[in-house]
Every structure is written in structure tokens, then in C-alpha cells.
Design a protein around this motif. Structure first.
Motif, PDB file in Angstrom:
ATOM      1  N   THR A   1       0.831  -1.198   0.000  1.00 52.48           N
ATOM      2  CA  THR A   1       0.000   0.000   0.000  1.00 52.48           C
ATOM      3  C   THR A   1       0.871   1.255   0.000  1.00 52.48           C
ATOM      4  OG1 THR A   1      -1.390  -1.282   1.493  1.00 52.48           O
ATOM      5  CG2 THR A   1      -2.044   0.979   1.080  1.00 52.48           C
ATOM      6  N   SER A   2       0.472   2.249  -0.787  1.00 56.72           N
ATOM      7  CA  SER A   2       1.208   3.508  -0.859  1.00 56.72           C
ATOM      8  C   SER A   2       0.443   4.623  -0.166  1.00 56.72           C
ATOM      9  CB  SER A   2       1.461   3.909  -2.321  1.00 56.72           C
ATOM     10  OG  SER A   2       2.301   2.984  -2.965  1.00 56.72           O
ATOM     11  N   GLU A   3       1.186   5.570   0.372  1.00 55.87           N
ATOM     12  CA  GLU A   3       0.603   6.826   0.841  1.00 55.87           C
ATOM     13  C   GLU A   3       0.646   7.840  -0.293  1.00 55.87           C
ATOM     14  OE1 GLU A   3       1.732   7.860   5.245  1.00 55.87           O
ATOM     15  OE2 GLU A   3       3.518   7.139   4.204  1.00 55.87           O
ATOM     16  N   LEU A   4      -0.295   8.761  -0.285  1.00 49.85           N
ATOM     17  CA  LEU A   4      -0.239   9.915  -1.166  1.00 49.85           C
ATOM     18  C   LEU A   4       0.110  11.117  -0.296  1.00 49.85           C
ATOM     19  CD1 LEU A   4      -0.680  10.683  -4.159  1.00 49.85           C
ATOM     20  CD2 LEU A   4      -2.969  11.425  -3.524  1.00 49.85           C
ATOM     21  N   LEU A   5       1.268  11.733  -0.572  1.00 48.69           N
ATOM     22  CA  LEU A   5       1.787  12.801   0.265  1.00 48.69           C
ATOM     23  C   LEU A   5       1.816  14.130  -0.484  1.00 48.69           C
ATOM     24  CD1 LEU A   5       4.807  10.920   1.940  1.00 48.69           C
ATOM     25  CD2 LEU A   5       2.445  11.105   2.744  1.00 48.69           C
ATOM     26  N   HIS A   6       1.859  15.225   0.288  1.00 49.26           N
ATOM     27  CA  HIS A   6       1.903  16.571  -0.279  1.00 49.26           C
ATOM     28  C   HIS A   6       3.035  17.338   0.377  1.00 49.26           C
ATOM     29  CE1 HIS A   6       0.844  20.916  -0.388  1.00 49.26           C
ATOM     30  NE2 HIS A   6       0.405  20.637  -1.610  1.00 49.26           N
ATOM     31  N   TYR A   7       3.913  17.920  -0.453  1.00 49.46           N
ATOM     32  CA  TYR A   7       4.982  18.782   0.045  1.00 49.46           C
ATOM     33  C   TYR A   7       4.612  20.219  -0.236  1.00 49.46           C
ATOM     34  CZ  TYR A   7       9.578  20.895   0.734  1.00 49.46           C
ATOM     35  OH  TYR A   7      10.615  21.685   1.174  1.00 49.46           O
ATOM     36  N   ASP A   8       4.550  21.042   0.814  1.00 51.18           N
ATOM     37  CA  ASP A   8       4.225  22.461   0.685  1.00 51.18           C
ATOM     38  C   ASP A   8       5.507  23.232   0.389  1.00 51.18           C
ATOM     39  OD1 ASP A   8       3.769  25.292   1.435  1.00 51.18           O
ATOM     40  OD2 ASP A   8       1.818  24.555   2.127  1.00 51.18           O
ATOM     41  N   LEU A   9       5.585  23.831  -0.799  1.00 46.80           N
ATOM     42  CA  LEU A   9       6.812  24.513  -1.213  1.00 46.80           C
ATOM     43  C   LEU A   9       7.087  25.772  -0.404  1.00 46.80           C
ATOM     44  CD1 LEU A   9       6.310  24.033  -5.046  1.00 46.80           C
ATOM     45  CD2 LEU A   9       8.181  23.072  -3.708  1.00 46.80           C
ATOM     46  N   ALA A  10       6.054  26.359   0.191  1.00 42.98           N
ATOM     47  CA  ALA A  10       6.254  27.580   0.976  1.00 42.98           C
ATOM     48  C   ALA A  10       6.772  27.276   2.372  1.00 42.98           C
ATOM     49  CB  ALA A  10       4.952  28.372   1.056  1.00 42.98           C
ATOM     50  N   THR A  11       6.224  26.236   3.001  1.00 42.37           N
ATOM     51  CA  THR A  11       6.579  25.947   4.394  1.00 42.37           C
ATOM     52  C   THR A  11       7.581  24.813   4.541  1.00 42.37           C
ATOM     53  OG1 THR A  11       4.771  24.351   4.686  1.00 42.37           O
ATOM     54  CG2 THR A  11       4.273  26.689   5.072  1.00 42.37           C
ATOM     55  N   GLY A  12       7.729  24.004   3.480  1.00 43.16           N
ATOM     56  CA  GLY A  12       8.631  22.857   3.571  1.00 43.16           C
ATOM     57  C   GLY A  12       8.058  21.699   4.365  1.00 43.16           C
TER      58      GLY A  12
ATOM     59  N   ALA B   1     -17.095   1.463   6.261  1.00 38.58           N
ATOM     60  CA  ALA B   1     -17.998   2.585   5.994  1.00 38.58           C
ATOM     61  C   ALA B   1     -17.163   3.796   5.604  1.00 38.58           C
ATOM     62  CB  ALA B   1     -18.843   2.899   7.225  1.00 38.58           C
ATOM     63  N   GLN B   2     -17.832   4.790   5.026  1.00 38.80           N
ATOM     64  CA  GLN B   2     -17.138   6.042   4.723  1.00 38.80           C
ATOM     65  C   GLN B   2     -16.521   6.589   6.010  1.00 38.80           C
ATOM     66  OE1 GLN B   2     -19.429   9.687   3.772  1.00 38.80           O
ATOM     67  NE2 GLN B   2     -18.349   9.691   1.810  1.00 38.80           N
ATOM     68  N   GLN B   3     -15.273   7.033   5.932  1.00 35.51           N
ATOM     69  CA  GLN B   3     -14.564   7.386   7.162  1.00 35.51           C
ATOM     70  C   GLN B   3     -13.547   8.478   6.888  1.00 35.51           C
ATOM     71  OE1 GLN B   3     -12.943   3.897   8.987  1.00 35.51           O
ATOM     72  NE2 GLN B   3     -11.822   5.002  10.576  1.00 35.51           N
ATOM     73  N   LYS B   4     -13.382   9.402   7.842  1.00 38.56           N
ATOM     74  CA  LYS B   4     -12.359  10.440   7.741  1.00 38.56           C
ATOM     75  C   LYS B   4     -11.140   9.987   8.531  1.00 38.56           C
ATOM     76  CE  LYS B   4     -13.296  14.821   7.464  1.00 38.56           C
ATOM     77  NZ  LYS B   4     -13.668  16.249   7.716  1.00 38.56           N
ATOM     78  N   ILE B   5      -9.993   9.925   7.850  1.00 40.25           N
ATOM     79  CA  ILE B   5      -8.733   9.529   8.479  1.00 40.25           C
ATOM     80  C   ILE B   5      -7.687  10.574   8.123  1.00 40.25           C
ATOM     81  CG2 ILE B   5      -6.926   7.774   8.647  1.00 40.25           C
ATOM     82  CD1 ILE B   5      -8.948   5.672   7.894  1.00 40.25           C
ATOM     83  N   GLY B   6      -7.059  11.153   9.137  1.00 39.99           N
ATOM     84  CA  GLY B   6      -6.022  12.147   8.898  1.00 39.99           C
ATOM     85  C   GLY B   6      -6.507  13.370   8.153  1.00 39.99           C
ATOM     86  N   GLY B   7      -7.788  13.681   8.274  1.00 36.63           N
ATOM     87  CA  GLY B   7      -8.340  14.871   7.631  1.00 36.63           C
ATOM     88  C   GLY B   7      -8.913  14.639   6.260  1.00 36.63           C
ATOM     89  N   THR B   8      -8.810  13.413   5.717  1.00 37.11           N
ATOM     90  CA  THR B   8      -9.352  13.114   4.386  1.00 37.11           C
ATOM     91  C   THR B   8     -10.514  12.154   4.513  1.00 37.11           C
ATOM     92  OG1 THR B   8      -7.201  13.437   3.329  1.00 37.11           O
ATOM     93  CG2 THR B   8      -8.846  12.196   2.095  1.00 37.11           C
ATOM     94  N   LEU B   9     -11.633  12.485   3.877  1.00 37.13           N
ATOM     95  CA  LEU B   9     -12.804  11.624   3.874  1.00 37.13           C
ATOM     96  C   LEU B   9     -12.610  10.541   2.819  1.00 37.13           C
ATOM     97  CD1 LEU B   9     -15.632  11.222   5.137  1.00 37.13           C
ATOM     98  CD2 LEU B   9     -16.540  12.599   3.227  1.00 37.13           C
TER      99      LEU B   9
ATOM    100  N   ARG C   1     -10.402  17.891   0.778  1.00 40.04           N
ATOM    101  CA  ARG C   1      -9.817  16.651   1.302  1.00 40.04           C
ATOM    102  C   ARG C   1     -10.858  15.521   1.268  1.00 40.04           C
ATOM    103  NH1 ARG C   1      -5.156  17.437   4.532  1.00 40.04           N
ATOM    104  NH2 ARG C   1      -5.195  15.174   4.857  1.00 40.04           N
ATOM    105  N   VAL C   2     -11.359  15.255   0.071  1.00 45.48           N
ATOM    106  CA  VAL C   2     -12.333  14.186  -0.138  1.00 45.48           C
ATOM    107  C   VAL C   2     -11.810  13.280  -1.248  1.00 45.48           C
ATOM    108  CG1 VAL C   2     -14.680  13.584  -0.851  1.00 45.48           C
ATOM    109  CG2 VAL C   2     -14.297  15.601   0.587  1.00 45.48           C
ATOM    110  N   LEU C   3     -11.732  11.981  -0.965  1.00 44.77           N
ATOM    111  CA  LEU C   3     -11.382  10.983  -1.978  1.00 44.77           C
ATOM    112  C   LEU C   3     -12.654  10.283  -2.403  1.00 44.77           C
ATOM    113  CD1 LEU C   3      -8.934   9.502  -3.404  1.00 44.77           C
ATOM    114  CD2 LEU C   3      -9.227   7.744  -1.640  1.00 44.77           C
TER     115      LEU C   3
END
Length: 779
Positions: free
Chosen positions: A356-367, A382-390, A440-442
Motif C-alpha cells: 500500500t502507498s501513501e499519497l503525500l503533499h509537500y508544501d513549497l512555501a513551508t517545507g 464505511a465512509q470514514q475520515k482519516i487524517g483529515g481526508t474523507l 480533502r475528499v477521496l
């Protein structure tokens, strides 16, 4: 991208009279060497020849369909319901025994739930194009990487279909990297330069020494610091061992980023960071973003392996100011449309080669790095919010080797919204997913019930282009219109064309789902007997139909309900085919992947037999006419079953099987595989010595120790150039089986690697398997 070359190259149309004449000339060339004719050839029975011809025709019918590899779409400015699509496909040429890259273009009208083809250009052969990409500032300007021959390479700039500039780069660097692991062609944001990946230039070979000895030459200190060809010797660095990246990269020099300045035509090969091989380049305003595959003491094979030490890096356009943004088996960097961040995939380093892979985001302003989609241990109830993503109900995690090159959509109702669309394995299906970075919805946008398989090819604006297939239908294109209503994203799909289903049906069969088991299979079978099934199935009774059990390799891979030419070919000839996804397959949650570790010689073996027995119990396959086809890891399980379950299978065909795990660990480009699957420790920084204790553990799990138990007919199909599972172990296995009197055959394909994927190797191995089964089932 390569599918844009429609605008830039002289088309070679496949259906033109000149192309037909060329094919005819190939068939009747008077200078072509005549094949060796023997008495055996002349004495072949008509029935044997007819059977071989039927098998070959089944191969060409099922393997000859196009495989779509990339596409993009653009709405017409004046007619918003008209969409223009450029696409690229790979197709086998059975006359030239080659795989050709074909570019196509069509215009569609999307109306009343239907896609009507308005125009469609003839296909163009673009096999000489390694990459092609339009400029972000002017789509009429296209950069092309052209491979004219093994020694000739060019960078071309086309404007409005006219060649504006062509620069010979053959002496500047080696071959272009055109694969998905390293390759990429990207424009700078200003449109003034392009960045691509190619082999580092080769150091000079020895040149005649034109200088004479002179007085005073011996003065000074003698050092090892010599650069270039001097004194009649080669550059000392020419033969320094650097290693390559294993299977599919054999003999290739290390990759380097190359910057081409459009106006001046200058070419600069950037020095790679120490211990890093760069690839997958993207361009920000003032820097290059790339994946860096890290290596210390050796390079480990990287293709099919998502667990390699790697990171996301940046550097300037001179290769300086190198920064590592993230380190830890990262890949597929994609710059967000706002150019404020980079989204990429990351998998755990070490252990299973795919998981399994994570999908990550790098913020260029804050690093800062944030997790957009996390690792999922078990499918969500069931539909679930984990780490801020539904996350949607049933979600199993992300299983994707790479993200689409162009993954971003922007629905008309929400301009500026950043939505990434991609595909991922979801149980025995490939599904289309979309992630709204703002809310933040998948969300899920294709069926996951086993009815079809959908894979994203590319996106632009509010249009997604995808490919669609089933076990009975080859790939076809479809387009989707994205619409945003509040936080709800919907994609309305339009299928293009009407592919005809063959004489085949399928169903997804669930096996054990208790405890750690996650067994699921895809069962394909002919709908009814016909002329092509006459050699194997004629009475229409499912219980008398021969059954081919076909687990996947890996072991961390998956069969989905996508079109599979091997399975389709066997079904066409009258077999039922059982594609087995045992526990450890991808798409069932991370816990299922990890359940396989330490049980490579037990858990999957038991489940393969359970899956086959379930078909027998349903009276959907003949228990007396059950055969086995496996490759790589499933070649390993097949060889184990040959020794552990003699009599269960009437014939066993194995493609590049792992026979001796210890030998494979010593010779393979991925020595860590053996350690990982047995649950033994392995370090990329300090690869362990193969100790007697470790070898003993590998021997206990190896088919090689069961040679004296093998009684059933066995066919080995080997690639002489296989780096992943080197064939020496199978050569020894073959000799020992012969010495033991076992009924074994062996075929070896020169200069062919692990997948046996040249057209000739594919054809001969398919026909050989069919002929082998015909003989085995008579006994």
C-alpha cells in the motif's frame, strides 16, 4: 507526451497501399534466408499442423489488440460539446515481430449521454519517438525526443506541424530513458527550455598517443587523477564498475538530467547528486523537481519494486543547489496546478516489493509534508475520515505503480479547484479515484464489483480520458466529464466504440476471508463450444471442460478483471481459466500484504489448491483435466506443487520460475526479495552475507529439494537474459529432473528477459503451452 506527435511527425499510415506493399515485400523478400527443412518437417501430419495453426491464430487474435498507454483531451473553444483526443497505444506486429507505438487522434461530440465520433485520423507509427510534449506557453510548439537508430538521437522542436529545429545529441549523451521509472520530458514554466533524462555520456576510449616523451616528463607527483583519453589509454573511468538498475535496464549507463535550451539549441548534461540516480523530472519556475533513486554500495533492481530507497529532490537548471524534499521510497512527483506544492506516492522502504502507498503533499512555501491518503490496514467498512481526508466505503488503500503524467482536472463549476484523478487496484478491479485537495475528499468513480476494469490515461480541464476492458473485451477508450456540486464530484463517462465480446464469460469467486486469508479469484470460461474449442471441449458440459489454474507472480501483485491475452487465448481454445489472487495480493489492505511474509511456501500454496478445488466442487472444471500455468513467483508455487501434490495437475507450465531461493538470492538483481518473503533481515546499506543458516532456510522453502517427487509433465520456459530470476537454477533443475526420469521439457529464448515479452517469445511460449497441454491431457 508521445501521443502529441500527431502534430509533428510525418505519419506512416498502417492501412495505406505503401504500408501494405511493404508488408508484402517482407513476406516474399528473395534475399530472406530459407528456413531449414528436414524430413521431420515434411512428414508432419496435417492434423498436427492444423492444431498448431489454431493455437497460433488464437494467440494473434488475443494478443493483437491495442494496449492504450497515454491520452489527453481538449474541449473546443467554440463548440464546448466537442472534445479532441490524442492517444497513444502499443500494438504487436506479427510480421515484423515487434511492438509498435501508434498515435491516433479523434474528435468527439458529447451529447445526450453518448459520444459520437466526428472525425478520426489514420493511425501513425511513432515508434522512433521516445517522448513528446507540447509547450505550456504555446501548445502549437512541441518538443520531441527522437531515436533514429541505436546510435542516432535527436531533440526536435516542431511548430504548427513544421519542423523548426533538430539537434543531434548522439555525442552528448547516451540513449534516452523512455520508461516510467526514470523517463520524462518536461518544459520549463517559461517555455524556453526542456528537461529530459538520458544515459550519462560514455567516457573516452583509448586514442592513439600523438605526443612524444620529453625531458622533464617524470617531474612531479604521480597520482590517479587522470581524466580523458591520454597516453594512448582509455579514460580510467570508462571501465569503472557502476552497475545498472537491473531487469529491463541491463547494460544501461546511469541516468542524468539533460537541459535543452530551445532558442540556442544548446544541450547540458547535469551532474547527478552523489549516490542518486535522477528521473521523472518536472519543472517549477526556477528549479527541477525529480525522483532520486538512492544507492550506496550497490544498485538493486528497481522495476516492479516500489520499496527502493528514493526521495523527491530539487535542483536548479545547472544541476546545483540540490535539495532533498522527502526521503523514503518516494516516486511520481506531480506539481499542483497552483504550483504551490508537489504531490507524490510513497511506500515503506524494504520488505514486500509492492504494498500500500501513501499519497503525500509537500508544501513549497513551508517545507512541510502532509499525508493526503494514508496506509489502509483493512478495507473500510464505511465512509470514514482519516487524517483529515474523507475516504469512501470499502476503500482498500492506494495500489499504483505511478500516477498519471497529467492527473489534474478542474470542473467548470469550481474553477481553480485542484482535483487529482488516478487509478488504483481495488480488490480484483482497477478503479478510478479522484482526490479533491481543497475539501480533502477521496471519491470513487468506476465500478468495483468485478463488472469492468478502468484505468486513467490522462486529464485536462474537466475531461478525463481512461481505458475500459473486461476479461472478454479488449481495451477501448472512454472519456469522462467532471462536474462539481458543492463537495460532491461526479464524472459522467462516455464509452467510445462498441468492442465485441468474444465467446467468454467470467465471474469473481470469493474464497477464504477469515483470519488472515483474503482469497479471491477471477474465473473465465467459454460460453459454449465452437470450432476453436474443438480440441479441448466439445460437449458443452462445464464439468468436462479443462481447467487452467493461473496464479499471478510477485507475490505482491494482482489479477484484475482487465483484459488478459493469455487467459483470453486459453478460453478461446476451450479452457476454463482461474486467475488466483491469494493472500498477499495487492488491493485487499496492507494487512493482507504482510500476511504473506514468512509463509511464501505455505499460505499461497494452500489457497491456490483451495481455489482450484472450489471450481471442481462447482462442477465447472474437470478434476482429471486440470493444468497449471505460472511465472516468476507463481512459477515457484507451481514447482512446489509439482513436488507436493503429484497427480493433481495433468501438466504444469512454468515461466522463469524461482527454483532455488538461495541461488536466486546470490544471482538476482533483487537479492532482498528472498530475505523479505522469508521474513529475514536485509539492509540496502550493508547487504548481508548469505550465511549457511539463511541458505538452509531458503533451501527448506525451495522446489529444488523436491525433484525426486515430481511425476507430472513439466514445461519450463526461460528467458536467457532474465536478471530477476536468472535461468541457471532452472537449467540445473531441468538436468536433475531428466536424470530422475521425470517428463520434463525446456525452452530457452535468447536475449529475452524476465517477462518473456518479445513478440517471438510470447508467440512461441503460448503455442508451446497449448501443445504441451494437449499432449499432457491425452495421458
Amino acid at each position: 507526451m508521445a501521443y502529441m506527435v500527431r502534430q509533428t511527425v510525418s505519419s506512416m499510415y498502417l492501412n495505406s497501399p505503401s504500408a501494405a506493399a511493404a508488408r508484402s515485400a517482407v513476406c516474399r523478400s528473395p534475399t530472406q534466408s530459407a528456413p531449414l527443412t528436414t524430413n521431420a518437417n515434411r512428414d508432419n501430419s496435417r492434423a498436427s499442423v492444423a492444431f498448431a495453426r489454431t493455437a497460433r491464430k488464437a494467440f494473434e487474435a488475443t494478443y493483437g489488440t491495442p494496449v492504450f498507454t497515454a491520452a489527453t483531451a481538449l474541449r473546443s473553444a467554440g463548440q464546448p460539446n466537442v472534445v479532441s483526443i490524442d492517444y497513444l497505444s502499443s500494438q504487436r506486429d506479427f510480421v515484423r515481430d515487434s511492438k509498435r507505438q501508434i498515435a491516433g487522434h479523434m474528435a468527439l461530440a458529447l451529447c445526450d449521454g453518448k459520444a459520437t465520433v466526428l472525425t478520426k485520423s489514420p493511425p501513425a507509427d511513432v515508434s522512433s519517438t521516445s517522448w513528446s510534449q507540447p509547450s505550456p506557453t504555446d501548445p502549437s510548439v512541441v518538443a520531441v525526443l527522437r531515436t533514429a537508430s541505436a546510435s542516432e538521437r535527436f531533440v526536435e522542436i516542431w511548430r504548427d506541424g513544421v519542423l523548426e529545429k533538430s539537434v543531434d545529441v548522439s555525442s552528448v549523451h547516451g540513449q534516452f530513458y523512455a520508461d516510467s521509472t526514470f523517463g520524462r520530458l518536461a518544459w520549463s514554466h517559461s517555455g524556453t527550455s526542456v528537461v529530459y533524462v538520458a544515459e550519462k555520456p560514455e567516457y573516452e576510449k583509448a586514442q592513439p598517443d600523438k605526443s612524444a616523451d620529453e625531458a622533464g616528463d617524470d617531474e612531479g607527483e604521480v597520482t590517479d587523477e587522470i581524466a580523458g583519453s591520454v597516453a594512448g589509454i582509455a579514460d580510467p573511468r570508462r571501465y569503472t564498475f557502476a552497475g545498472d538498475w537491473g531487469e529491463t535496464f541491463s547494460g544501461k549507463r546511469p541516468p542524468a538530467l539533460v537541459v535543452f535550451e530551445v532558442d540556442s539549441g544548446s544541450v547540458c548534461v547535469l551532474p547527478p547528486p552523489e549516490g542518486v540516480s535522477p528521473g521523472q523530472a518536472q519543472c517549477l519556475d526556477d528549479c527541477i523537481v525529480f525522483t532520486g533513486y538512492q544507492h550506496t554500495v550497490r544498485k538493486h533492481g528497481v522495476v516492479y519494486c516500489q520499496n527502493r530507497p528514493s526521495g523527491i529532490y530539487t535542483c536548479d537548471f545547472e544541476g546545483k543547489d540540490v535539495r532533498c524534499l522527502f526521503s523514503g521510497s518516494a516516486r511520481s512527483p506531480r506539481i499542483t496546478p497552483s504550483r504551490r506544492g508537489v504531490v507524490f506516492l510513497s511506500t515503506a522502504t524494504g520488505g514486500p516489493h509492492a504494498s500500500t502507498s501513501e499519497l503525500l503533499h509537500y508544501d513549497l512555501a513551508t517545507g512541510s509534508v502532509s499525508t493526503l491518503v494514508p496506509i489502509i490496514a483493512e478495507p473500510l467498512g464505511a465512509q470514514q475520515k482519516i487524517g483529515g481526508t474523507l475516504l469512501p466505503q470499502g476503500f482498500v488503500g492506494i495500489y499504483a505503480d505511478q500516477l498519471p503524467l497529467e492527473p489534474w482536472i478542474s470542473p467548470a463549476e469550481a474553477p481553480g479547484r485542484e482535483v487529482m484523478v488516478f487509478s488504483s487496484t481495488w480488490r480484483s478491479t482497477t478503479a478510478v479515484l479522484a482526490l479533491d485537495l481543497h475539501h480533502r475528499v477521496l471519491s470513487l468513480h468506476s465500478p468495483v464489483d468485478g463488472s469492468c476494469d478502468c484505468g486513467v490515461l490522462g486529464a485536462n480541464g474537466d475531461i478525463v480520458v481512461a481505458k475500459h476492458s473486461t476479461p472478454a473485451q479488449p481495451e477501448s477508450l472512454m472519456v469522462g466529464e467532471a462536474k462539481q456540486l458543492g463537495q460532491e464530484l461526479s464524472i459522467c463517462w462516455y464509452k467510445i466504440g462498441h468492442p465485441t465480446a468474444g465467446n467468454a464469460e467470467w465471474e469473481v469467486v470469493c474464497g477464504s476471508q477469515s483470519g488472515e486469508s483474503r482469497l479471491e479469484s477471477i474465473f473465465m470460461y467459454p460460453s459454449k463450444p465452437d470450432h476453436e474449442t474443438r480440441y479441448f471441449w466439445t460437449d458443452g458440459n462445464p464439468a468436462s471442460r479443462p481447467l487452467a489454474v493461473v496464479p499471478h507472480g510477485g507475490p505482491h501483485s494482482t489479477y484484475t478483471v482487465a483484459y488478459n491475452p493469455l487467459a483470453a487465448g486459453l478460453v478461446r481454445l476451450g479452457f476454463g481459466v482461474l486467475l488466483v489472487n491469494f493472500t498477499g495480493s495487492l488491493g485487499f489492505g496492507q494487512n493482507a500484504v504482510l500476511a504473506q511474509i514468512g509463509k511464501m511456501d505455505t499460505l499461497s500454496i494452500d489457497e491456490i489448491q483451495e481455489a482450484a478445488s472450489s471450481i471442481h466442487a462447482l462442477k465447472a472444471g474437470d478434476i482429471q483435466r486440470t493444468v497449471y500455468v505460472g511465472g516468476s513467483y507463481s512459477g515457484y508455487t507451481g514447482a512446489l506443487l509439482a513436488g507436493r501434490a503429484p497427480g493433481f495437475y495433468s501438466g504444469i507450465a512454468l515461466r522463469n520460475p524461482v527454483i532455488s531461493i538461495g541461488e536466486n538470492a546470490a544471482m538476482s538483481d533483487i537479492p532482498d526479495w528472498a530475505y523479505a518473503e522469508l521474513g529475514l533481515d536485509y539492509s540496502f546499506e550493508a547487504p548481508p552475507e548469505l550465511t549457511p543458516e539463511d541458505f538452509a532456510a531458503m533451501w527448506r522453502a525451495s522446489p529444488s529439494r523436491l525433484v525426486d517427487k515430481v511425476k507430472d509433465p513439466l514445461l519450463l520456459l526461460l528467458g536467457a537474459g532474465d536478471r530477476r530470476v536468472p535461468p541457471a537454477q532452472s537449467y540445473s533443475y531441468f538436468a536433475r529432473l531428466k536424470a530422475a526420469g521425470a517428463p520434463v521439457q525446456c525452452k530457452v529464448y535468447p536475449d529475452v528477459g524476465h517477462p518473456l515479452n518479445t513478440v517471438e517469445a510470447e508467440r512461441d511460449s503460448f503455442v508451446s503451452i497449448v501443445r504441451f497441454f494437449a499432449s499432457a491431457l491425452k495421458k
